[in-house]
Every structure is written in C-alpha cells, then in structure tokens.
Design a protein around this motif. Structure first.
Motif, PDB file in Angstrom:
ATOM      1  N   ASN A  32       0.825  -1.204   0.000  1.00 45.51           N
ATOM      2  CA  ASN A  32       0.000   0.000   0.000  1.00 45.51           C
ATOM      3  C   ASN A  32       0.863   1.259   0.000  1.00 45.51           C
ATOM      4  OD1 ASN A  32      -1.887   2.004   2.066  1.00 45.51           O
ATOM      5  ND2 ASN A  32      -2.749   1.214   0.166  1.00 45.51           N
ATOM      6  N   ALA A  33       1.941   1.246   0.775  1.00 48.28           N
ATOM      7  CA  ALA A  33       2.854   2.392   0.751  1.00 48.28           C
ATOM      8  C   ALA A  33       3.407   2.592  -0.658  1.00 48.28           C
ATOM      9  CB  ALA A  33       3.982   2.179   1.756  1.00 48.28           C
ATOM     10  N   LEU A  34       3.823   1.496  -1.293  1.00 48.98           N
ATOM     11  CA  LEU A  34       4.364   1.593  -2.648  1.00 48.98           C
ATOM     12  C   LEU A  34       3.301   2.057  -3.641  1.00 48.98           C
ATOM     13  CD1 LEU A  34       6.472  -1.706  -2.752  1.00 48.98           C
ATOM     14  CD2 LEU A  34       7.310   0.629  -2.398  1.00 48.98           C
ATOM     15  N   TYR A  35       2.067   1.636  -3.427  1.00 53.35           N
ATOM     16  CA  TYR A  35       0.969   1.993  -4.334  1.00 53.35           C
ATOM     17  C   TYR A  35       0.806   3.502  -4.442  1.00 53.35           C
ATOM     18  CZ  TYR A  35      -3.917   2.481  -5.879  1.00 53.35           C
ATOM     19  OH  TYR A  35      -5.072   2.847  -6.537  1.00 53.35           O
ATOM     20  N   TRP A  36       0.766   4.188  -3.310  1.00 54.93           N
ATOM     21  CA  TRP A  36       0.576   5.640  -3.347  1.00 54.93           C
ATOM     22  C   TRP A  36       1.780   6.337  -3.979  1.00 54.93           C
ATOM     23  CZ3 TRP A  36      -4.015   7.670  -2.775  1.00 54.93           C
ATOM     24  CH2 TRP A  36      -4.980   6.967  -2.054  1.00 54.93           C
ATOM     25  N   LEU A  37       2.970   5.831  -3.710  1.00 52.11           N
ATOM     26  CA  LEU A  37       4.165   6.453  -4.274  1.00 52.11           C
ATOM     27  C   LEU A  37       4.258   6.212  -5.775  1.00 52.11           C
ATOM     28  CD1 LEU A  37       6.660   5.399  -1.454  1.00 52.11           C
ATOM     29  CD2 LEU A  37       5.482   7.599  -1.702  1.00 52.11           C
ATOM     30  N   ASP A  38       3.849   5.033  -6.203  1.00 52.23           N
ATOM     31  CA  ASP A  38       3.957   4.660  -7.609  1.00 52.23           C
ATOM     32  C   ASP A  38       2.791   5.203  -8.423  1.00 52.23           C
ATOM     33  OD1 ASP A  38       4.366   3.469 -10.056  1.00 52.23           O
ATOM     34  OD2 ASP A  38       4.438   1.422  -9.310  1.00 52.23           O
ATOM     35  N   GLU A  39       1.576   4.866  -8.029  1.00 53.85           N
ATOM     36  CA  GLU A  39       0.405   5.175  -8.830  1.00 53.85           C
ATOM     37  C   GLU A  39      -0.025   6.634  -8.736  1.00 53.85           C
ATOM     38  OE1 GLU A  39      -1.518   3.228 -10.873  1.00 53.85           O
ATOM     39  OE2 GLU A  39      -0.051   1.610 -10.717  1.00 53.85           O
ATOM     40  N   PHE A  40       0.369   7.330  -7.662  1.00 53.26           N
ATOM     41  CA  PHE A  40      -0.089   8.711  -7.484  1.00 53.26           C
ATOM     42  C   PHE A  40       1.068   9.714  -7.374  1.00 53.26           C
ATOM     43  CE2 PHE A  40      -3.701   6.162  -6.433  1.00 53.26           C
ATOM     44  CZ  PHE A  40      -4.782   6.890  -6.888  1.00 53.26           C
ATOM     45  N   HIS A  41       2.296   9.260  -7.612  1.00 51.73           N
ATOM     46  CA  HIS A  41       3.470  10.141  -7.611  1.00 51.73           C
ATOM     47  C   HIS A  41       3.597  10.929  -6.300  1.00 51.73           C
ATOM     48  CE1 HIS A  41       4.356  10.298 -12.223  1.00 51.73           C
ATOM     49  NE2 HIS A  41       4.071   9.075 -11.807  1.00 51.73           N
ATOM     50  N   ILE A  42       3.187  10.322  -5.203  1.00 55.50           N
ATOM     51  CA  ILE A  42       3.287  10.985  -3.910  1.00 55.50           C
ATOM     52  C   ILE A  42       4.757  11.129  -3.523  1.00 55.50           C
ATOM     53  CG2 ILE A  42       2.724  10.752  -1.457  1.00 55.50           C
ATOM     54  CD1 ILE A  42       0.369  11.533  -3.320  1.00 55.50           C
ATOM     55  N   ASP A  43       5.089  12.243  -2.896  1.00 55.12           N
ATOM     56  CA  ASP A  43       6.480  12.582  -2.601  1.00 55.12           C
ATOM     57  C   ASP A  43       6.913  12.192  -1.191  1.00 55.12           C
ATOM     58  OD1 ASP A  43       6.971  14.103  -5.140  1.00 55.12           O
ATOM     59  OD2 ASP A  43       5.301  15.261  -4.322  1.00 55.12           O
ATOM     60  N   GLY A  44       5.997  11.693  -0.397  1.00 58.29           N
ATOM     61  CA  GLY A  44       6.361  11.266   0.945  1.00 58.29           C
ATOM     62  C   GLY A  44       5.148  10.774   1.701  1.00 58.29           C
ATOM     63  N   LEU A  45       5.400   9.944   2.691  1.00 55.54           N
ATOM     64  CA  LEU A  45       4.360   9.458   3.588  1.00 55.54           C
ATOM     65  C   LEU A  45       4.703   9.871   5.003  1.00 55.54           C
ATOM     66  CD1 LEU A  45       3.911   5.810   2.238  1.00 55.54           C
ATOM     67  CD2 LEU A  45       2.517   7.820   1.670  1.00 55.54           C
ATOM     68  N   ARG A  46       3.739  10.450   5.684  1.00 52.18           N
ATOM     69  CA  ARG A  46       3.885  10.730   7.113  1.00 52.18           C
ATOM     70  C   ARG A  46       3.103   9.636   7.836  1.00 52.18           C
ATOM     71  NH1 ARG A  46      -0.166  11.721  11.129  1.00 52.18           N
ATOM     72  NH2 ARG A  46       0.517  13.291  12.589  1.00 52.18           N
ATOM     73  N   VAL A  47       3.801   8.795   8.554  1.00 53.30           N
ATOM     74  CA  VAL A  47       3.203   7.609   9.159  1.00 53.30           C
ATOM     75  C   VAL A  47       2.613   7.990  10.505  1.00 53.30           C
ATOM     76  CG1 VAL A  47       3.561   5.221   9.847  1.00 53.30           C
ATOM     77  CG2 VAL A  47       4.857   6.178   7.922  1.00 53.30           C
ATOM     78  N   ASP A  48       1.316   7.810  10.618  1.00 54.58           N
ATOM     79  CA  ASP A  48       0.570   8.237  11.792  1.00 54.58           C
ATOM     80  C   ASP A  48       0.719   7.235  12.937  1.00 54.58           C
ATOM     81  OD1 ASP A  48      -1.557   9.986  13.025  1.00 54.58           O
ATOM     82  OD2 ASP A  48      -2.642   8.079  13.012  1.00 54.58           O
ATOM     83  N   ALA A  49       0.709   7.754  14.168  1.00 57.93           N
ATOM     84  CA  ALA A  49       0.578   6.941  15.389  1.00 57.93           C
ATOM     85  C   ALA A  49       1.630   5.850  15.490  1.00 57.93           C
ATOM     86  CB  ALA A  49      -0.823   6.347  15.471  1.00 57.93           C
ATOM     87  N   VAL A  50       2.867   6.189  15.163  1.00 58.00           N
ATOM     88  CA  VAL A  50       3.934   5.193  15.226  1.00 58.00           C
ATOM     89  C   VAL A  50       4.129   4.682  16.652  1.00 58.00           C
ATOM     90  CG1 VAL A  50       6.427   4.860  14.943  1.00 58.00           C
ATOM     91  CG2 VAL A  50       5.108   6.004  13.153  1.00 58.00           C
ATOM     92  N   ALA A  51       4.022   5.559  17.638  1.00 56.07           N
ATOM     93  CA  ALA A  51       4.219   5.118  19.023  1.00 56.07           C
ATOM     94  C   ALA A  51       3.233   4.033  19.404  1.00 56.07           C
ATOM     95  CB  ALA A  51       4.104   6.310  19.976  1.00 56.07           C
ATOM     96  N   SER A  52       2.002   4.114  18.912  1.00 53.81           N
ATOM     97  CA  SER A  52       0.999   3.099  19.247  1.00 53.81           C
ATOM     98  C   SER A  52       1.367   1.747  18.658  1.00 53.81           C
ATOM     99  CB  SER A  52      -0.383   3.525  18.746  1.00 53.81           C
ATOM    100  OG  SER A  52      -0.499   3.363  17.340  1.00 53.81           O
ATOM    101  N   MET A  53       2.198   1.742  17.625  1.00 58.23           N
ATOM    102  CA  MET A  53       2.636   0.492  17.016  1.00 58.23           C
ATOM    103  C   MET A  53       3.843  -0.101  17.740  1.00 58.23           C
ATOM    104  SD  MET A  53       2.377   1.708  13.013  1.00 58.23           S
ATOM    105  CE  MET A  53       2.835   0.111  12.338  1.00 58.23           C
ATOM    106  N   LEU A  54       4.675   0.748  18.295  1.00 60.85           N
ATOM    107  CA  LEU A  54       5.962   0.288  18.832  1.00 60.85           C
ATOM    108  C   LEU A  54       5.847  -0.408  20.177  1.00 60.85           C
ATOM    109  CD1 LEU A  54       8.185   3.396  17.973  1.00 60.85           C
ATOM    110  CD2 LEU A  54       8.151   1.192  16.795  1.00 60.85           C
ATOM    111  N   TYR A  55       4.824  -0.068  20.941  1.00 61.73           N
ATOM    112  CA  TYR A  55       4.739  -0.548  22.324  1.00 61.73           C
ATOM    113  C   TYR A  55       3.509  -1.422  22.516  1.00 61.73           C
ATOM    114  CZ  TYR A  55       8.051   3.263  23.110  1.00 61.73           C
ATOM    115  OH  TYR A  55       9.131   4.113  23.054  1.00 61.73           O
ATOM    116  N   LEU A  56       3.712  -2.614  23.050  1.00 60.45           N
ATOM    117  CA  LEU A  56       2.597  -3.510  23.336  1.00 60.45           C
ATOM    118  C   LEU A  56       1.700  -2.982  24.443  1.00 60.45           C
ATOM    119  CD1 LEU A  56       4.591  -6.860  23.188  1.00 60.45           C
ATOM    120  CD2 LEU A  56       2.818  -6.138  21.580  1.00 60.45           C
ATOM    121  N   ASP A  57       2.250  -2.148  25.325  1.00 58.93           N
ATOM    122  CA  ASP A  57       1.463  -1.627  26.450  1.00 58.93           C
ATOM    123  C   ASP A  57       0.945  -0.225  26.195  1.00 58.93           C
ATOM    124  OD1 ASP A  57       3.915  -0.359  26.541  1.00 58.93           O
ATOM    125  OD2 ASP A  57       4.118  -0.472  28.716  1.00 58.93           O
TER     126      ASP A  57
END
Length: 628
Positions: free
Chosen positions: A288-313
C-alpha cells in the motif's frame, strides 16, 4: 468463468504467501481482462465467495478458489459483463455458514460515503506531466533544498469546494503564494466517518470519493507538481475501523486484525489493530505504501501513530497486555513492519520522504535499518511543539521561570532528523487556536504568534504549519466548517499571513537557516541564559562558515533598546526579518534596515558586536555580510 491461467499466476501466489509481492494491487482487487474484469480476493477461511454488483443485479456470481501447489486463500473470477463504474461487493460464506457482504480491501475506487460499495475503476493509463518535478524532487531528502510543510485537511478548506480539480487550483495557488515547498494531506484514503479526518481508513487503496474519481486525485498531485509543490500523504498502518462491511472479521474470522484482543484492538480509538506478523497482512501494508508512491506520484508518507505500534502496552494498564517473546514491551512484529516498509520504499523510491509521527524517545527513528534504526527520513519533534507552546501560554511576566522550555530541545536536536510541527492536533478538541494559546493581551497575542513563527523557522528542523495558521484565527479548527478566510481583511490577521510569505522568501535566500539542520556545528548559542529578560540569541551557519544568520528573540512585551549582540565579524548586518515591523501590524519600534558590527567590544564569545533596538514580543533575523 475462464481458464486458471487467466486468473492468477503461480509466482504471484508465491510472493503473496511469503509477504513480498510489491505490486499487490495488480494481483488482488479488480483487474482489466481480455474478456471482462477479473476480481480476486484473499479470504482463506471462507467456505465460499461470490461477487455481487450492478452488472448482475447483485445476484451472487461464484468465485473459484485458486489453490496452486498448496492453499493460498485467494478466490478469483473473470466476469464478462462487469465494467468501469460498476459498484460491487464480495459475498462471503463463513466457515460457520453465515453470509456477509464486504467491500473489496483492494478496491481502487469506492462509492462516496456514506455509501460503502466498491467501484470498478477505469483501467486507462493516466498521462502525467510532472517529469521535471519527479527528476528533481530528491533534492529535498538530500537537504540541498529546504523542506517547509503546509498541512491540509481538504474537507474543511472551503465548504463549497468539493472536487479534486478546484482543490488543486485553490490549494496550489495559496500554497505557492505562501512559499511552502510541500503540502501534507490528512489521510485521503477512503474512510467512512468524516469526523475521523481520515485516520480511520476503510479503503487503503482508494482515494476518497468525496472529491471525485481517482484520476482527479492524480490531477491534484500533477497540478501541484507543476507549481513546484510536493505532496505528502498521512498514512495509517496502525489501525482500522470496525465497520461490518469493511476489513474487520473479513472472512468471518480475525484476518487483517490480530486475533488476540490485547494486540488486535485499540482501547483509545475503538478500532482493530493489524496483525503485523502475518505475511499477507504485512504485504498488504508494504504494498500500500508503494501503491501511493507509484500510482499517485506521492512525494512522501507521514506515518501516523507510530508510538501506538511500537509498544505492546500503549494505552494499556496492567493485565491488559502481554510481553513479547523476550519479555519486553516492544512490539517486535510492528517494528519489523516499519523497518521493512522503509527499506523497500528506500530501494524503490530513494527520493521520497518517510516521516514518523512518534511521540516518545524511541531511539534511532531516523537512522538506517542497517544500524538498528527504524529507517525513517524524518521524525516529528512533538516534544519541541509541546514545550514551545507551553512556554508561550505563560503570561509574559512568568516566562522567566520557564526559560529552559525553549532551550531544552537543542539538547537533543541532532539525535534525529526533525520536523518542527504546529499541527492540527494542537488546534482542536478544546486546545484553542495558536493565537488564543499565547499569553497576554490581544496585541501581545498577535506579536507572540509572529515571534513564534520566526522562532520556528529559525531553528534546526523543517517547519510544519497546519492550514489556517496564517490567518491567525481566534477559534480553534472545526472540521465541519471552512477556514475563516474573511480574517485576511483585518490588518492584524493579514500581518501574520504576510509575515509567513516573507519568512519563506527569506529562507530561500539564506540557506544558513536550513542547509545544516542535521549538523550541530550549524547552530551556535550566543546567549541561552538570559532568563531575566526572556531573551534568546543564536547563530545559524552556512556550509562553509562564510555567512551566518544571527537570530535574536524577545518574548516579553518590554522593548529592549541598546541590546548588545555578539557577532562573528565586522560590517553591515541586514535586518532580514523584524516581526515587530509595522508592516506586520507590529509596533515598528525603532525598526532599522541594518546594523553595524565592530570589534570595539567583543561579546557573547564573538570577536565583534552591535547594538540592536529590539521591539516588544518580537524576533529579529540579522543576515551577515560575507566573511572578510
């Protein structure tokens, strides 16, 4: 139906099973076929799958399970009557015999919410006209051109503008006039509830139909590229909503989400959390990340809520989470997902930005994966944002007691490659607008806001401003109404807008303000300890030390006549910015075009110095002559 070799290939199935199919949107979802449209969907636990849509009066048309050299969980059919623009869903019979209808997880077009069917897209190739932009955009990630970001929620730009082409014209013209280098769009992937601002995604591969069909989104990007403006998208791999027609319990079982509620459900947002360790789910997100960069010529992705992904607690109390295999709180599968995404993007699109919204002190967010980092190009500095706004909320008379809140960020400013955000999150949900936050009377609030913006732009790190900040609104952002454009008719608000135009223009002219953002030698305090007067002064150096910008800030409403500032050499230093100038609705206190530095009195560790009359609640940039 048609023969198996026209459905899907063995290599595609193998790559998907191991989680490495980089163009997954060409395997699953709707595909143009010689005899119609091929539909393919991953539903490994279903006992049967059918396609229903406009072309068959929503009567089930069976899919065939594609099992080649072992089970794949993919079902596929070629329908010779389906065509572009037809609405459809998958009708899934669960292992328990229940029948459910689901939107296509790989749909590339959807109905306009609140309708929720998938739509067969057009299969024509889009004709881009942005070759020149695409060839040169890598200068941003290399740091040879500046990064200045204007954050946008398209749905509340203007309530009367709801199509991609009009948005491209209006947003593009405004951002070009302001002088930002990039826009960052709050998520535009399809989402059922507008009040989520796009952060609860139901259609990861479909631009929202609120503004038209997918090629309209491409035209939006193409148009901004034509103006020299990059486009960054907010991307949400952390969680997704529980709507019964969407990803959740897709084949009657936890499929995209982790089956353990302690890992598969988010307590804050009432959403499901992806099963980051499952190959097919990991593939869905990386592709999906590649899709937006490839199909829509997007110049960057700002990844939301990374902290919520990094910690199990994350947001979980005792007994609400389980440790990883090593007994720790780190979410190892999510970490690997982020590292893989950044690695694959770096391989295929080395010229795009990957920006983490990460709110903790997790180490090496912007270090390469090969060095144990997460591999992002940038990280939002949320600590800087909270400290800075907290300082300015104090009444000016009390700021002397909080002096360190503005200096602390320089202690860790080079641990990561930072973006300095004044984002949408800080002007909503009762937090008040930037203007309203600032302590003091009305004049002091406007002066403080102007000083804040010059302060933000002068520090190491790329500035980000949420739309409307240039209007200096009194009220916080409301996604249900448009920006208060009428404020530009008032000199106090227009002054903030025009100041931003000027500081962006001046930043282009003085690379010392951004070229060495990741180099500690590019920043030098002149005086970080004058808490009694709430004064701050520092130098920004260019690449070779042949030019510098001296920055002096006064965060009290008391003017400082005859304030001596240390400078590295003699000569006439031009006043590049004075936020107290009358043209910005400042007091115009003894505004000068330049000051003269001499070696008569060395000061602040510098061989030369000059006297500066600095106005109340203001910041001054002094541009050096070339080093003698």
């Amino acid at each position: 139906m048609t023969s198996r070799d026209q459905l899907v290939g063995e290599l595609d199935l193998h790559l998907f099973a191991e989680g490495t199919h980089r163009r997954l949107w060409e395997l699953l979802g709707p595909q143009g076929a010689v005899s119609g449209v091929r539909f393919s969907v991953w539903a490994p636990n279903a006992s049967a799958v059918a396609i229903v849509g406009d072309w068959n009066d929503w009567q089930p048309e069976a899919l065939e399970r594609v099992d080649v050299k072992g089970p794949t969980g993919i079902w596929s059919v070629v329908s010779n009557r389906a065509g572009s623009g037809d609405c459809y869903k998958f009708e899934i019979t669960t292992s328990e015999g229940r029948t459910i209808r689901k939107a296509d997880p790989m749909a590339r077009r959807t109905e306009r919410p609140p309708s929720d069917a998938s739509v067969v897209p057009a299969f024509d190739e889009f004709e881009w006209s942005d070759d020149e932009w695409m060839d040169g955009r890598g200068s941003t990630i290399r740091g040879t051109t500046p990064l200045r970001v204007y954050e946008v929620h398209l749905g509340s730009w203007r309530r009367t503008v709801d199509d991609w082409d009009a948005l491209a014209e209006q947003v593009g013209e405004h951002v070009e006039r302001l002088g930002f280098t990039h826009v960052e769009l709050l998520p535009v992937a399809e989402h059922p509830f507008g009040g989520s601002w796009g952060y609860q995604v139901s259609g990861y591969y479909a631009p929202t139909a609120r503004f038209g069909e997918p090629d309209g989104c491409r035209r939006f990007v193409d148009s901004l590229h034509g103006r020299g403006i990059g486009v960054i998208l907010d991307w949400v791999p952390a969680h997704f909503p529980k709507d019964d027609w969407s990803l959740g319990r897709f084949d009657g079982t936890p499929l995209y989400e982790h089956p353990d509620p302690q890992r598969g459900e988010h307590p804050d947002w009432g959403t499901y959390v992806f099963d980051f360790g499952r190959n097919e789910v990991r593939n869905f997100l990386v592709a999906n990340a590649l899709y937006w960069l490839d199909e829509f010529h997007i110049d960057g992705l700002r990844v939301d809520a990374v902290a919520s992904m990094l910690y199990l607690d994350y947001s979980r109390g005792p007994g609400q989470w389980t440790t990883n295999e090593h007994g720790g709180r780190e979410h190892l599968e999510a970490i690997r997902l982020l590292q893989e995404t950044n690695t694959v993007v770096g391989e295929e699109f080395p010229d795009v930005l990957m920006i983490a919204e990460e709110s903790t002190a997790w180490p090496k967010v912007t270090r390469p994966v090969s060095e144990g980092g997460l591999g992002f190009s940038h990280k939002w500095n949320l600590g800087w944002m909270h400290d800075t706004l907290g300082y300015l909320e104090h009444d000016p008379v009390h700021r002397r007691h909080h002096h360190h809140e503005l200096t602390f960020a320089q202690i860790y400013a080079y641990n990561e490659r930072f973006v300095l955000p004044l984002s949408h999150d800080e002007v909503v949900h009762g937090k008040g607008s930037l203007l309203a936050k600032i302590g003091g009377d009305d004049w002091q609030k406007f002066a403080g806001l102007r000083a804040l913006l010059a302060w933000q732009w002068s520090l190491p790190g790329a500035p980000l401003l949420f739309m409307g900040g240039e209007l200096a609104p009194w009220q916080e952002w409301n996604d249900a109404s448009e920006l208060p454009w009428h404020l530009l008719d008032h000199p106090s608000h227009r002054g903030v807008h025009d100041l931003i135009v000027e500081i962006n223009r001046r930043s282009d002219s003085f690379p010392a303000l951004w070229r060495r953002d990741t180099d500690p030698a590019g920043f030098q305090w002149l005086d970080a300890e004058d808490s009694e007067h709430s004064m701050f002064s520092f130098l920004r150096w260019d690449d070779h030390g042949a030019a510098a910008m001296a920055c002096v800030a006064n965060f009290t409403p008391v003017p400082r006549p005859g304030y001596r500032v240390g400078l590295p050499w003699n000569g006439e230093w031009d006043v590049a910015i004075d936020t107290d100038a009358a043209v910005w609705w400042g007091s115009g206190y003894r505004s000068l075009d330049r000051i003269v530095a001499t070696s008569d009195e060395p000061w602040q560790g510098q061989p030369s110095s000059a006297l500066l009359d600095i106005g109340p609640m203001s910041m001054v940039w002094l541009a050096s002559p070339l080093r003698p």
